[in-house]
Design a protein around this motif. Structure first.
Motif, PDB file in Angstrom:
ATOM      1  N   ASP A   1     -17.188   3.321   3.578  1.00 36.39           N
ATOM      2  CA  ASP A   1     -16.110   4.302   3.512  1.00 36.39           C
ATOM      3  C   ASP A   1     -14.802   3.727   4.052  1.00 36.39           C
ATOM      4  N   ARG A   2     -14.864   2.890   5.054  1.00 38.28           N
ATOM      5  CA  ARG A   2     -13.650   2.248   5.580  1.00 38.28           C
ATOM      6  C   ARG A   2     -13.098   1.260   4.556  1.00 38.28           C
ATOM      7  N   GLU A   3     -13.985   0.504   3.931  1.00 42.75           N
ATOM      8  CA  GLU A   3     -13.555  -0.446   2.906  1.00 42.75           C
ATOM      9  C   GLU A   3     -12.905   0.292   1.737  1.00 42.75           C
ATOM     10  N   THR A   4     -13.472   1.418   1.359  1.00 39.28           N
ATOM     11  CA  THR A   4     -12.896   2.227   0.284  1.00 39.28           C
ATOM     12  C   THR A   4     -11.505   2.708   0.665  1.00 39.28           C
ATOM     13  N   MET A   5     -11.333   3.156   1.890  1.00 33.03           N
ATOM     14  CA  MET A   5     -10.021   3.620   2.344  1.00 33.03           C
ATOM     15  C   MET A   5      -9.000   2.482   2.325  1.00 33.03           C
ATOM     16  N   ILE A   6      -9.415   1.309   2.723  1.00 33.08           N
ATOM     17  CA  ILE A   6      -8.521   0.148   2.705  1.00 33.08           C
ATOM     18  C   ILE A   6      -8.107  -0.168   1.271  1.00 33.08           C
ATOM     19  N   GLN A   7      -9.080  -0.155   0.358  1.00 29.74           N
ATOM     20  CA  GLN A   7      -8.765  -0.419  -1.048  1.00 29.74           C
ATOM     21  C   GLN A   7      -7.854   0.655  -1.625  1.00 29.74           C
ATOM     22  N   MET A   8      -8.105   1.912  -1.278  1.00 29.34           N
ATOM     23  CA  MET A   8      -7.244   2.988  -1.765  1.00 29.34           C
ATOM     24  C   MET A   8      -5.809   2.772  -1.298  1.00 29.34           C
ATOM     25  N   HIS A   9      -5.648   2.439  -0.040  1.00 29.39           N
ATOM     26  CA  HIS A   9      -4.316   2.287   0.555  1.00 29.39           C
ATOM     27  C   HIS A   9      -3.559   1.081  -0.002  1.00 29.39           C
ATOM     28  N   HIS A  10      -4.252  -0.019  -0.187  1.00 30.96           N
ATOM     29  CA  HIS A  10      -3.577  -1.263  -0.567  1.00 30.96           C
ATOM     30  C   HIS A  10      -3.601  -1.577  -2.058  1.00 30.96           C
ATOM     31  N   VAL A  11      -4.514  -0.952  -2.803  1.00 29.24           N
ATOM     32  CA  VAL A  11      -4.651  -1.297  -4.219  1.00 29.24           C
ATOM     33  C   VAL A  11      -4.460  -0.075  -5.121  1.00 29.24           C
ATOM     34  N   HIS A  12      -5.348   0.891  -4.991  1.00 26.69           N
ATOM     35  CA  HIS A  12      -5.419   1.978  -5.963  1.00 26.69           C
ATOM     36  C   HIS A  12      -4.239   2.951  -5.890  1.00 26.69           C
TER      37      HIS A  12
ATOM     38  N   PRO B   1      -1.156   2.547  -4.668  1.00 27.18           N
ATOM     39  CA  PRO B   1       0.099   1.977  -5.174  1.00 27.18           C
ATOM     40  C   PRO B   1       0.144   1.901  -6.700  1.00 27.18           C
ATOM     41  N   LYS B   2      -0.975   1.538  -7.321  1.00 29.56           N
ATOM     42  CA  LYS B   2      -1.005   1.450  -8.786  1.00 29.56           C
ATOM     43  C   LYS B   2      -0.870   2.829  -9.422  1.00 29.56           C
ATOM     44  N   LEU B   3      -1.591   3.804  -8.886  1.00 24.22           N
ATOM     45  CA  LEU B   3      -1.500   5.162  -9.430  1.00 24.22           C
ATOM     46  C   LEU B   3      -0.087   5.714  -9.278  1.00 24.22           C
ATOM     47  N   ALA B   4       0.538   5.431  -8.149  1.00 23.53           N
ATOM     48  CA  ALA B   4       1.913   5.888  -7.920  1.00 23.53           C
ATOM     49  C   ALA B   4       2.890   5.163  -8.846  1.00 23.53           C
ATOM     50  N   ASP B   5       2.704   3.862  -9.026  1.00 22.56           N
ATOM     51  CA  ASP B   5       3.585   3.092  -9.915  1.00 22.56           C
ATOM     52  C   ASP B   5       3.566   3.626 -11.342  1.00 22.56           C
ATOM     53  N   HIS B   6       2.423   4.145 -11.764  1.00 21.59           N
ATOM     54  CA  HIS B   6       2.291   4.676 -13.123  1.00 21.59           C
ATOM     55  C   HIS B   6       2.641   6.162 -13.210  1.00 21.59           C
ATOM     56  N   GLY B   7       2.969   6.769 -12.080  1.00 19.42           N
ATOM     57  CA  GLY B   7       3.378   8.166 -12.077  1.00 19.42           C
ATOM     58  C   GLY B   7       2.238   9.165 -12.114  1.00 19.42           C
ATOM     59  N   PHE B   8       1.005   8.702 -11.927  1.00 17.26           N
ATOM     60  CA  PHE B   8      -0.131   9.623 -11.936  1.00 17.26           C
ATOM     61  C   PHE B   8      -0.198  10.433 -10.647  1.00 17.26           C
TER      62      PHE B   8
ATOM     63  N   THR C   1       0.102  11.764   2.412  1.00 20.79           N
ATOM     64  CA  THR C   1      -0.253  12.765   1.408  1.00 20.79           C
ATOM     65  C   THR C   1      -0.196  12.185   0.002  1.00 20.79           C
ATOM     66  N   VAL C   2      -1.040  12.722  -0.846  1.00 22.29           N
ATOM     67  CA  VAL C   2      -1.070  12.348  -2.258  1.00 22.29           C
ATOM     68  C   VAL C   2      -1.066  13.641  -3.057  1.00 22.29           C
ATOM     69  N   THR C   3      -0.136  13.740  -3.996  1.00 22.01           N
ATOM     70  CA  THR C   3      -0.070  14.900  -4.877  1.00 22.01           C
ATOM     71  C   THR C   3       0.017  14.417  -6.318  1.00 22.01           C
ATOM     72  N   ARG C   4      -0.156  15.338  -7.230  1.00 16.14           N
ATOM     73  CA  ARG C   4      -0.071  14.983  -8.647  1.00 16.14           C
ATOM     74  C   ARG C   4       1.330  14.508  -8.984  1.00 16.14           C
ATOM     75  N   GLY C   5       1.385  13.447  -9.772  1.00 17.85           N
ATOM     76  CA  GLY C   5       2.662  12.910 -10.207  1.00 17.85           C
ATOM     77  C   GLY C   5       3.039  13.445 -11.579  1.00 17.85           C
ATOM     78  N   PRO C   6       4.201  13.042 -12.075  1.00 11.90           N
ATOM     79  CA  PRO C   6       4.688  13.552 -13.353  1.00 11.90           C
ATOM     80  C   PRO C   6       3.818  13.161 -14.551  1.00 11.90           C
ATOM     81  N   GLN C   7       3.029  12.114 -14.433  1.00 14.70           N
ATOM     82  CA  GLN C   7       2.167  11.669 -15.535  1.00 14.70           C
ATOM     83  C   GLN C   7       0.705  12.077 -15.338  1.00 14.70           C
ATOM     84  N   PHE C   8       0.438  12.942 -14.369  1.00 16.86           N
ATOM     85  CA  PHE C   8      -0.945  13.323 -14.064  1.00 16.86           C
ATOM     86  C   PHE C   8      -1.679  13.871 -15.281  1.00 16.86           C
TER      87      PHE C   8
END
Length: 74
Positions: free
Chosen positions: A10-21, A23-30, A39-46
């Motif tokens: 679960d810690r490894e997953t959190m690290i991957q979410m923070h550093h990889v997933h 940022p990519k989801l945010a870059d694509h607007g999801f 906080t994470v909320t739905r983006g314009p491309q969700f």
């Protein structure tokens, strides 16, 4: 005795979410990711990925454990 210590999954997953997933989801607007507030909320491309998320949720029992961990998007 100085062997490697493994990072709990679960810690490894959190690290991957923070550093990889996230940022990519945010870059694509999801999602919108506020790093300072944590906080994470739905983006314009969700809505572009909503059908995929629905299929994943509907088939959660056929997927490897932990693949789908949340409720369906509303």
């Amino acid at each position: 005795m100085g062997g490697q210590r493994s990072i709990p999954e679960d810690r490894e997953t959190m690290i991957q979410m923070h550093h990889v997933h996230l940022p990519k989801l945010a870059d694509h607007g999801f999602v919108r990711w506020d790093r300072e507030a944590g906080t994470v909320t739905r983006g314009p491309q969700f809505d572009d990925i909503r059908p995929l998320l629905t299929v994943l949720i509907e088939n959660r029992d056929d997927l490897p454990g932990g693949t789908v961990v949340d409720s369906p998007p509303s």
